[in-house]
Design a protein around this motif. Sequence first.
Motif, mmCIF file in Angstrom:
data_model
loop_
_atom_site.group_PDB
_atom_site.id
_atom_site.type_symbol
_atom_site.label_atom_id
_atom_site.label_comp_id
_atom_site.label_asym_id
_atom_site.label_seq_id
_atom_site.Cartn_x
_atom_site.Cartn_y
_atom_site.Cartn_z
ATOM 1 N N ALA A 93 0.840 -1.207 0.000
ATOM 2 C CA ALA A 93 0.000 0.000 0.000
ATOM 3 C C ALA A 93 0.872 1.252 0.000
ATOM 4 N N LEU A 94 1.971 1.218 0.748
ATOM 5 C CA LEU A 94 2.865 2.379 0.835
ATOM 6 C C LEU A 94 3.639 2.617 -0.460
ATOM 7 N N GLU A 95 3.746 1.580 -1.286
ATOM 8 C CA GLU A 95 4.462 1.723 -2.556
ATOM 9 C C GLU A 95 3.884 2.874 -3.397
ATOM 10 N N ILE A 96 2.578 3.085 -3.282
ATOM 11 C CA ILE A 96 1.944 4.175 -4.036
ATOM 12 C C ILE A 96 2.672 5.483 -3.774
ATOM 13 N N GLN A 97 2.961 5.740 -2.503
ATOM 14 C CA GLN A 97 3.588 7.011 -2.158
ATOM 15 C C GLN A 97 5.085 7.034 -2.467
ATOM 16 N N GLU A 98 5.641 5.861 -2.773
ATOM 17 C CA GLU A 98 7.015 5.834 -3.295
ATOM 18 C C GLU A 98 7.017 6.256 -4.765
ATOM 19 N N GLN A 99 5.918 5.963 -5.456
ATOM 20 C CA GLN A 99 5.874 6.180 -6.898
ATOM 21 C C GLN A 99 5.344 7.549 -7.285
ATOM 22 N N ILE A 100 4.364 8.031 -6.560
ATOM 23 C CA ILE A 100 3.794 9.344 -6.877
ATOM 24 C C ILE A 100 3.685 10.152 -5.606
ATOM 25 N N GLU A 101 3.706 11.469 -5.773
ATOM 26 C CA GLU A 101 3.582 12.338 -4.617
ATOM 27 C C GLU A 101 2.103 12.545 -4.322
ATOM 28 N N VAL A 102 1.706 12.213 -3.114
ATOM 29 C CA VAL A 102 0.330 12.468 -2.691
ATOM 30 C C VAL A 102 0.406 13.543 -1.619
ATOM 31 N N SER A 103 -0.328 14.629 -1.821
ATOM 32 C CA SER A 103 -0.249 15.726 -0.855
ATOM 33 C C SER A 103 -1.599 15.926 -0.174
ATOM 34 N N ALA A 104 -1.572 16.696 0.901
ATOM 35 C CA ALA A 104 -2.795 16.974 1.664
ATOM 36 C C ALA A 104 -3.818 17.715 0.810
ATOM 37 N N ASP A 105 -3.354 18.344 -0.267
ATOM 38 C CA ASP A 105 -4.279 19.071 -1.151
ATOM 39 C C ASP A 105 -5.012 18.151 -2.112
ATOM 40 N N ASP A 106 -4.565 16.901 -2.209
ATOM 41 C CA ASP A 106 -5.168 16.012 -3.201
ATOM 42 C C ASP A 106 -6.514 15.474 -2.747
ATOM 43 N N ASN A 107 -7.280 15.131 -3.742
ATOM 44 C CA ASN A 107 -8.587 14.529 -3.547
ATOM 45 C C ASN A 107 -8.469 13.108 -4.093
ATOM 46 N N ALA A 108 -8.478 12.127 -3.190
ATOM 47 C CA ALA A 108 -8.156 10.756 -3.595
ATOM 48 C C ALA A 108 -9.345 9.820 -3.432
ATOM 49 N N LEU A 109 -9.492 8.943 -4.405
ATOM 50 C CA LEU A 109 -10.534 7.920 -4.373
ATOM 51 C C LEU A 109 -9.870 6.553 -4.305
ATOM 52 N N VAL A 110 -10.346 5.706 -3.413
ATOM 53 C CA VAL A 110 -9.913 4.310 -3.400
ATOM 54 C C VAL A 110 -11.103 3.475 -3.849
ATOM 55 N N VAL A 111 -10.894 2.659 -4.870
ATOM 56 C CA VAL A 111 -11.970 1.799 -5.354
ATOM 57 C C VAL A 111 -11.709 0.381 -4.856
ATOM 58 N N GLY A 112 -12.594 -0.086 -4.013
ATOM 59 C CA GLY A 112 -12.434 -1.428 -3.458
ATOM 60 C C GLY A 112 -12.320 -1.358 -1.946
ATOM 61 N N ASP A 113 -13.121 -2.158 -1.259
ATOM 62 C CA ASP A 113 -13.120 -2.152 0.206
ATOM 63 C C ASP A 113 -12.535 -3.439 0.774
ATOM 64 N N GLY A 114 -11.822 -4.196 -0.060
ATOM 65 C CA GLY A 114 -11.198 -5.442 0.377
ATOM 66 C C GLY A 114 -9.921 -5.184 1.155
ATOM 67 N N LYS A 115 -9.162 -6.261 1.350
ATOM 68 C CA LYS A 115 -7.944 -6.201 2.162
ATOM 69 C C LYS A 115 -7.001 -5.092 1.698
ATOM 70 N N LEU A 116 -6.739 -5.052 0.387
ATOM 71 C CA LEU A 116 -5.780 -4.080 -0.134
ATOM 72 C C LEU A 116 -6.363 -2.672 -0.115
ATOM 73 N N GLY A 117 -7.613 -2.540 -0.521
ATOM 74 C CA GLY A 117 -8.267 -1.230 -0.499
ATOM 75 C C GLY A 117 -8.272 -0.637 0.903
ATOM 76 N N GLN A 118 -8.498 -1.487 1.895
ATOM 77 C CA GLN A 118 -8.508 -1.030 3.284
ATOM 78 C C GLN A 118 -7.147 -0.443 3.675
ATOM 79 N N LEU A 119 -6.082 -1.167 3.321
ATOM 80 C CA LEU A 119 -4.742 -0.697 3.711
ATOM 81 C C LEU A 119 -4.348 0.543 2.914
ATOM 82 N N VAL A 120 -4.706 0.560 1.640
ATOM 83 C CA VAL A 120 -4.408 1.744 0.820
ATOM 84 C C VAL A 120 -5.118 2.960 1.408
ATOM 85 N N ALA A 121 -6.395 2.793 1.752
ATOM 86 C CA ALA A 121 -7.160 3.917 2.305
ATOM 87 C C ALA A 121 -6.536 4.385 3.620
ATOM 88 N N ARG A 122 -6.140 3.429 4.450
ATOM 89 C CA ARG A 122 -5.598 3.802 5.759
ATOM 90 C C ARG A 122 -4.249 4.510 5.644
#
Lengths: 335, 335
Positions: free
Chosen positions: B143-172
């Motif tokens: 899940a943290l790999e996302i933030q290694e690859q792209i910059e996510v800032s507090a100004d961003d508006n982010a959508l997570v699609v999927g409420d499964g195991k991975l979606g949960q960790l990505v959202a958190r």
Amino acid sequence: MLGLWLEDQQLSLRDDIPVPVPGAGEALVRVTQAGICNTDIELTRGYYPYRGVLGHEFVGIVVEGPPELEGQRVVGEINAVCGRCSACLNGRPTHCENRTVLGIVARDGAFAEYLTLPSENLFVVPGSIPDAAAVFTEPLAAALEIQEQIEVSADDNALVVGDGKLGQLVARTLALVGCELLVVGRHERKLGRLRDLGIPTALAREPARSAAGRGNEVEIGTGEDISGRFDLAVECTGNPDGFAIARDALRPRGTLVMKSTYAGSLTLDVSSLVVDEITLVGSRCGPFAPALELLGQQKVKVTDLVDAEYALTEAIEAMHRAQQPGALKVLLEIG
Amino acid sequence: MLGLWLEDQQLSLRDDIPVPVPGAGEALVRVTQAGICNTDIELTRGYYPYRGVLGHEFVGIVVEGPPELEGQRVVGEINAVCGRCSACLNGRPTHCENRTVLGIVARDGAFAEYLTLPSENLFVVPGSIPDAAAVFTEPLAAALEIQEQIEVSADDNALVVGDGKLGQLVARTLALVGCELLVVGRHERKLGRLRDLGIPTALAREPARSAAGRGNEVEIGTGEDISGRFDLAVECTGNPDGFAIARDALRPRGTLVMKSTYAGSLTLDVSSLVVDEITLVGSRCGPFAPALELLGQQKVKVTDLVDAEYALTEAIEAMHRAQQPGALKVLLEIG
């Protein structure tokens, strides 16, 4: 006025088109020269349901507009924007939600004696740039958009797939970065124009799809295997084979820039993109100012790409010519 | 030893698997707990032709290895790499051309009493992290790999699609950035776990494909239209409907992170990606050290995701349970 009209995917040369009336903030431009782009050809094939005068690459003279522009020779940014939507207010005017696009979306285009555009879209062409070069400003800007979106450094190893009009300009702008560069194409004559500029090329054979593997084994003319070798691949063909070559050539964590629109949809092995952590970047219109600067400094050669010039009265013939295999840029001499 | 064996897409619980012998630079780990990941399930469906012990999420005790690791409780990075190929030499070891991957590619996995991994892959687990949390280190790192690859800032508006195991960790993990966040899923119970943490959610209905437009009109439970609203969308479902929701939700020049592999290929409207200048980013394994740090500081809650625990002798039943609709994490208690 005379113009090339598209309606229901049918082209007609009409002499009864009213001269467009500039709206508030717009200028009226007498078109002197225009270029045929693959998007024009795709529009005749129904890529987007456009009805009106075709064409968006042009040079012209302002005949009505703000005093500082009147009489000036100009090129023009093709997206006419609202300035008020979320995209406009957030620095993405080319993605304006209410945009019209010259010769593409709800705005009559450049294959006619006159066109209108917002004055803010117009750029005065320095005297050092002849019409036949200035008419390349729009596609050259589109090629430069890549470097607005991703950082390309001299350390990168870049592949351009496609030796057509767009591939040529993309390769020539990437060459300025000093990165390692290879252009793969299917037309020996077009590749020759790049080699004349010192840009390495390779002739693509039909990709032989391997029976077992998931990718394409791309055998290129030199017998060299380009699979997995490139940091960056720019797809400029608009066909699935070109995409497959670009994808296959990328190393893990490589970037694939998609410069071409596709008539249909494309089926991707998304799992391999995830496993190899590939980045795909869609890329469209680019910045006019640096494009004009490169043309003014003669840093990018463009006039060798002109294959033919036609009068506006021969526009339908010109469109046919532009669709012949191996054709590069076809220009319309208008005024 | 006892282990869950996959061969020809068939699972079997075998007690005749030899205890693996650590090679040079490798350690032998006695597995204490392991987690079932969707990749394990996909392997049983033929996603990749793997034969051997399944499983790659684990906590264990080093029983043979370098003195500083012996007796230590560890988790392990799953890619065993050569250190000599182009990917390894250029800072992309998880893309090693000669890698084996625990329980996925040519290396027996964690659903067994013992496993081996290179010692350099092992991370000592701080005493403050219980086994049932430490076993989440690998998916949390992904899940943290996302933030290694792209910059996510507090100004961003982010959508997570999927409420499964991975979606949960990505959202958190995205919630830690402080960006505006919405998770769309189809399981009220799973979404509830996110709302308990203060993360906004929306229940996705079946996407109603519009007759005229190119995209999907995604109607969500609140009646809200999420089309074109997000800077970032992370696809964690691995199905085409999830991808369509993520794509539709992006603004022009938005970024779509693909965290899930897909069993088949996916058909994309590439022209719309080009016109809207969308970036797609494939994303796989991530960094263990920051994942362990987050777990140690209790900044990311994970143990509420455990739905069930099974003994290794019940591993086949556990795999079935993990495939039931609405299931979250299923653990194997091994030693």
